[in-house]
Design a protein around this motif. Sequence first.
Motif, mmCIF file in Angstrom:
data_model
loop_
_atom_site.group_PDB
_atom_site.id
_atom_site.type_symbol
_atom_site.label_atom_id
_atom_site.label_comp_id
_atom_site.label_asym_id
_atom_site.label_seq_id
_atom_site.Cartn_x
_atom_site.Cartn_y
_atom_site.Cartn_z
ATOM 1 N N GLY A 78 0.813 -1.208 0.000
ATOM 2 C CA GLY A 78 0.000 0.000 0.000
ATOM 3 C C GLY A 78 0.848 1.259 0.000
ATOM 4 N N ILE A 79 1.899 1.257 0.780
ATOM 5 C CA ILE A 79 2.800 2.416 0.838
ATOM 6 C C ILE A 79 3.520 2.608 -0.490
ATOM 7 N N ASP A 80 3.911 1.497 -1.133
ATOM 8 C CA ASP A 80 4.557 1.585 -2.445
ATOM 9 C C ASP A 80 3.631 2.242 -3.474
ATOM 10 N N MET A 81 2.346 1.939 -3.391
ATOM 11 C CA MET A 81 1.365 2.451 -4.352
ATOM 12 C C MET A 81 0.944 3.893 -4.060
ATOM 13 N N ALA A 82 1.161 4.349 -2.835
ATOM 14 C CA ALA A 82 0.644 5.647 -2.402
ATOM 15 C C ALA A 82 1.274 6.794 -3.186
ATOM 16 N N GLN A 83 0.441 7.781 -3.539
ATOM 17 C CA GLN A 83 0.889 8.957 -4.285
ATOM 18 C C GLN A 83 0.870 10.228 -3.441
ATOM 19 N N LYS A 160 5.180 11.438 6.818
ATOM 20 C CA LYS A 160 5.624 12.063 5.582
ATOM 21 C C LYS A 160 5.913 10.938 4.594
ATOM 22 N N ALA A 161 5.554 11.142 3.338
ATOM 23 C CA ALA A 161 5.661 10.071 2.350
ATOM 24 C C ALA A 161 7.088 9.542 2.206
ATOM 25 N N ASP A 162 8.086 10.444 2.216
ATOM 26 C CA ASP A 162 9.460 9.980 2.018
ATOM 27 C C ASP A 162 9.939 9.107 3.171
ATOM 28 N N ILE A 163 9.414 9.354 4.367
ATOM 29 C CA ILE A 163 9.766 8.511 5.509
ATOM 30 C C ILE A 163 9.144 7.120 5.343
ATOM 31 N N ALA A 164 7.851 7.079 5.059
ATOM 32 C CA ALA A 164 7.141 5.803 4.951
ATOM 33 C C ALA A 164 7.696 4.940 3.827
ATOM 34 N N GLN A 165 8.047 5.566 2.718
ATOM 35 C CA GLN A 165 8.443 4.792 1.544
ATOM 36 C C GLN A 165 9.910 4.379 1.556
#
Length: 313
Positions: A78-83, A160-165
């Motif tokens: 899910g995190i990989d797909m997140a925009q 933050k997206a960069d942290i999660a991904q």
Amino acid sequence: MTKPLISVVITVYNEEENIKPLLDATYEALKDIDYEVILIEDGSTDGTVAEVKKYADNRTKLIIFNKNYGQTTALAAGIDMAQGQYIATMDGDLQNDPTDIPAMLQKAIDEDWGVVAGRRANRKDGFVLRKFPSKIANYIIRHSTKVYLNDYGCSLRVYKADIAQNMGLYGELHRFIPVLAKQEGASMIEVDVKHHPRIHGTSKYGLSRTFKVMADLILMLFFQKYFQRPIHIFGTLGLFSFLIGVLINFYLLVEKLMGADIWGRPILLLGFIFLLGGIQLITTGIIAEIIIRTYFESQDKKTYKIKAVYQGE
């Protein structure tokens, strides 16, 4: 295409009866925010997929796995797909409340937090099988990793997206997401969130997960301290063992030169064990270093296979 402000990643496994109220509550909670919802269907055997397709709107994406991989892998997909610029994670069992997400998101934006973690202030679970083991696990994780959160088991978090991904989720490390985020340099705060009793379906967790947490903790501590330098732990232990073996055998050599009979003495066997053990540990450290270098330099390969992706209408 502009990125949404937040992507809400929800893992679901045999949650057929929860899908409609879950989506209704999520859409209502996020109606004033630019969002997308990503549901990861982790190999359910009931009507979960059909329910999602029935009620999903055009901001909702469903990822269907070809089999059950577990919560960590589902979150990773899910995190990989997140925009989104921010990513929220939550369970699909209706125990997390999506109405907490807007306030958590606003706190992350206003105060520039890398992670805003939920803390179930009034947890609606049984004490013996859920709360008590959780308290023990939280205490051990908190004090061994030095990442001082009170509730590692709460899935409701905003990143933050960069942290999660960039956290690198594998195996069953979802319980240690705050530790992984800290390794990425994330600033972190914990806030109280609502928690509801499970109404439909059955819990996927039991007392046995406490032992899994303890096993994963050993791996997590290795990641935290020695992941990029495994030779420091294996090499140190190996040299220590090797030196003990050398000292023991040097002592026996002196005794032998003085005419003593050393054959068959337990200390002789102990000396050889320490020598061989030291050599094996040092060799393991070198091999681990090679593996780690390969890990960082190899191709990006996923740990899951997606059967289908469905976009809501």
